[in-house]
Each structure stands twice: as C-alpha cells, then as structure tokens.
Write an enzyme that holds these catalytic residues in place. Structure first.
Site, short mmCIF file in Angstrom:
data_model
loop_
_atom_site.label_atom_id
_atom_site.label_comp_id
_atom_site.label_asym_id
_atom_site.label_seq_id
_atom_site.Cartn_x
_atom_site.Cartn_y
_atom_site.Cartn_z
N CYS A 158 -0.90 64.81 -34.99
CA CYS A 158 -1.81 64.96 -36.13
C CYS A 158 -2.65 66.24 -35.95
O CYS A 158 -2.94 66.66 -34.83
CB CYS A 158 -2.73 63.75 -36.23
SG CYS A 158 -3.80 63.77 -37.70
N ASP A 199 -5.69 66.47 -36.51
CA ASP A 199 -7.05 66.07 -36.13
C ASP A 199 -7.56 66.86 -34.91
O ASP A 199 -6.88 66.92 -33.88
CB ASP A 199 -7.04 64.56 -35.81
CG ASP A 199 -8.44 63.97 -35.76
OD1 ASP A 199 -9.27 64.47 -34.98
OD2 ASP A 199 -8.71 63.01 -36.51
N ARG A 244 -9.59 66.19 -32.77
CA ARG A 244 -9.88 65.39 -31.58
C ARG A 244 -8.63 65.05 -30.77
O ARG A 244 -8.70 64.34 -29.77
CB ARG A 244 -10.60 64.09 -31.99
CG ARG A 244 -11.93 64.34 -32.66
CD ARG A 244 -12.42 63.10 -33.40
NE ARG A 244 -11.55 62.76 -34.53
CZ ARG A 244 -11.75 61.72 -35.33
NH1 ARG A 244 -12.77 60.92 -35.12
NH2 ARG A 244 -10.92 61.49 -36.33
N HIS A 266 -2.48 58.72 -33.62
CA HIS A 266 -3.73 58.34 -32.98
C HIS A 266 -4.44 57.28 -33.81
O HIS A 266 -4.28 57.24 -35.03
CB HIS A 266 -4.64 59.56 -32.76
CG HIS A 266 -5.15 60.19 -34.03
ND1 HIS A 266 -6.42 59.98 -34.49
CD2 HIS A 266 -4.56 60.99 -34.93
CE1 HIS A 266 -6.60 60.66 -35.63
NE2 HIS A 266 -5.48 61.28 -35.91
N CYS A 282 -7.05 57.52 -37.46
CA CYS A 282 -6.51 58.66 -38.23
C CYS A 282 -6.99 58.58 -39.69
O CYS A 282 -6.71 57.59 -40.38
CB CYS A 282 -4.99 58.65 -38.17
SG CYS A 282 -4.24 60.06 -39.01
#
Ligand code: CO
Length: 216
Positions: free
Chosen positions: A44, A46, A48, A100, A103
């Site tokens: 992803c 993302d 993080r 993750h 999400c």
C-alpha cells in the site's frame, strides 16, 4: 523556514548517504552498476508502511510497487509492467503482496464511503467484500470486519498475481517464483504471514482456500 524550502530533506539525504558510505565506501558505486533484488514487494502507498524498512533491506535488495490498498488489477499497466520487469528481467524469486491493518482504502470500500476518483480504484476492494460477504458479515464487531477485509484483500491479490500471464508463463518455463501474502500491523510494526504461499499453479486454489479458511 520558507514554505518552498525543503533543504532539510537534502540535509537528511546527505546524512543518510554518508552513513551508508561509512559502512561500505563502495556501496553506491557497486549498486549503480546493477541491481539484483531477490524480491518484488507489492504494498500500500500508506506512509506508515515503508517497504524496505519493515523488512530491513537495503537499496538494491527490494523491487517495489505501491498503490492505494495494494491492489493487483489485470488492466493496470503500471503494476503489470513492474511485475513483468521484476520477473522477466530481474528474475526475482519472491513476490510479496503486503497489506496492512488500518488501511484507509479498505475502510472506504467497506463503508462505501465517497472519496472521489479513488472510488473507481477501490471498487476492486468492494469486489472482494462482495465475494466474501457471508464471511465478513458473520462477524459482529465492525473492527473485526475491517481487519478481515484487509486480510481477504491480500489473499485475493495473491490470486491475481498468480493468474497473470507473467507469473503463469514463468512457471510454465520452469522459473522459480514464489508468491506470498503478508499483512502488517501499524500498531506493533510486525508482519504476519497469511500463509497463502504459492509456488505452483496447481497450489493456488488450495492455498487460497486454506488461507481464507484459517481466518475463521
Ligand atoms: Co493502505
């Protein structure tokens, strides 16, 4: 500091490169000549979930494709090009689909939230939701449904990877490619193996079914 001034990032960069050169003065010179990563990471976007850091790999060791909700879509020329280059040219041995928990893309798909153009992309997660409707909505807690859809989404993307011509052709010619499905916890920094590891076209259906079954 001026809004347009990102000099601190350049400062960070010099510190980072210096630190690596300190351990191996030839590191970047060697790497500039060739790359031979052993793994393709599909994760992803993302912020993080930084691929290299999570698995402790250096530049040159991990080939990476990231998009919203770590999707592998059969008409996505971007992802397919990355996969083709990774398998046919770089000969990566492992393709890791890593989702993750937490999400936002999966959450939007679960709740049918309207975000904008992203909704078209997240339709693919909604397809996963529809496919596993009974399993998801058998769960009472909303947070469990959310976690479960994050997991199911990874498993379905592993299936999509295995079904590409790229991976099927590689298997047909006897090239070793192993596809994995993992999920990362934002709150503990740890990876979990969803045990949907596929190394052979005949393994796929069974591995996928077993992994979905193991989710309870
Ligand atoms: Co995400």
């Amino acid at each position: 500091m001026h809004m347009r001034d990102l000099s601190y990032l350049f400062q960070n960069n010099r510190t980072w490169a210096g630190r690596i050169r300190q351990q191996d003065p030839d590191f970047f010179r060697k790497l500039s000549r060739q790359q031979s990563p052993g793994y393709l990471w599909i994760g992803c976007s993302d912020s993080r979930v930084p691929a290299n850091e999570i698995v402790g790999l250096l530049p040159g060791e991990l080939f990476v494709h990231r998009n919203v909700a770590n999707l592998v879509v059969h008409t996505d020329l971007n992802c397919l090009s990355v996969m083709q280059f990774a398998v046919d040219v770089l000969n990566v041995r492992h393709i890791i689909v890593c989702g993750h928990y937490g999400c936002s893309g999966v959450k939007a798909a679960l709740e049918g939230e309207r975000l904008g153009i992203c909704d078209y992309w997240l339709r693919h997660v909604q397809d996963v939701r529809v496919k596993h409707h009974a399993k998801l909505f058998g769960l009472k807690k909303e947070s469990d449904r959310y976690d479960r859809l994050c997991e199911l989404n990874v498993i379905e993307q592993v299936v999509n990877v295995c079904q590409t011509m790229i991976v099927r052709d590689a298997w047909r010619r006897g090239q070793e490619v192993v596809v994995h499905g993992w999920i990362y916890g934002l709150d503990d920094g740890l990876l979990r193996d969803l045990k949907v590891t596929v190394a052979d076209p005949n393994d796929m259906a069974k591995a996928c079914e077993a992994a979905v079954g193991a989710l309870g």
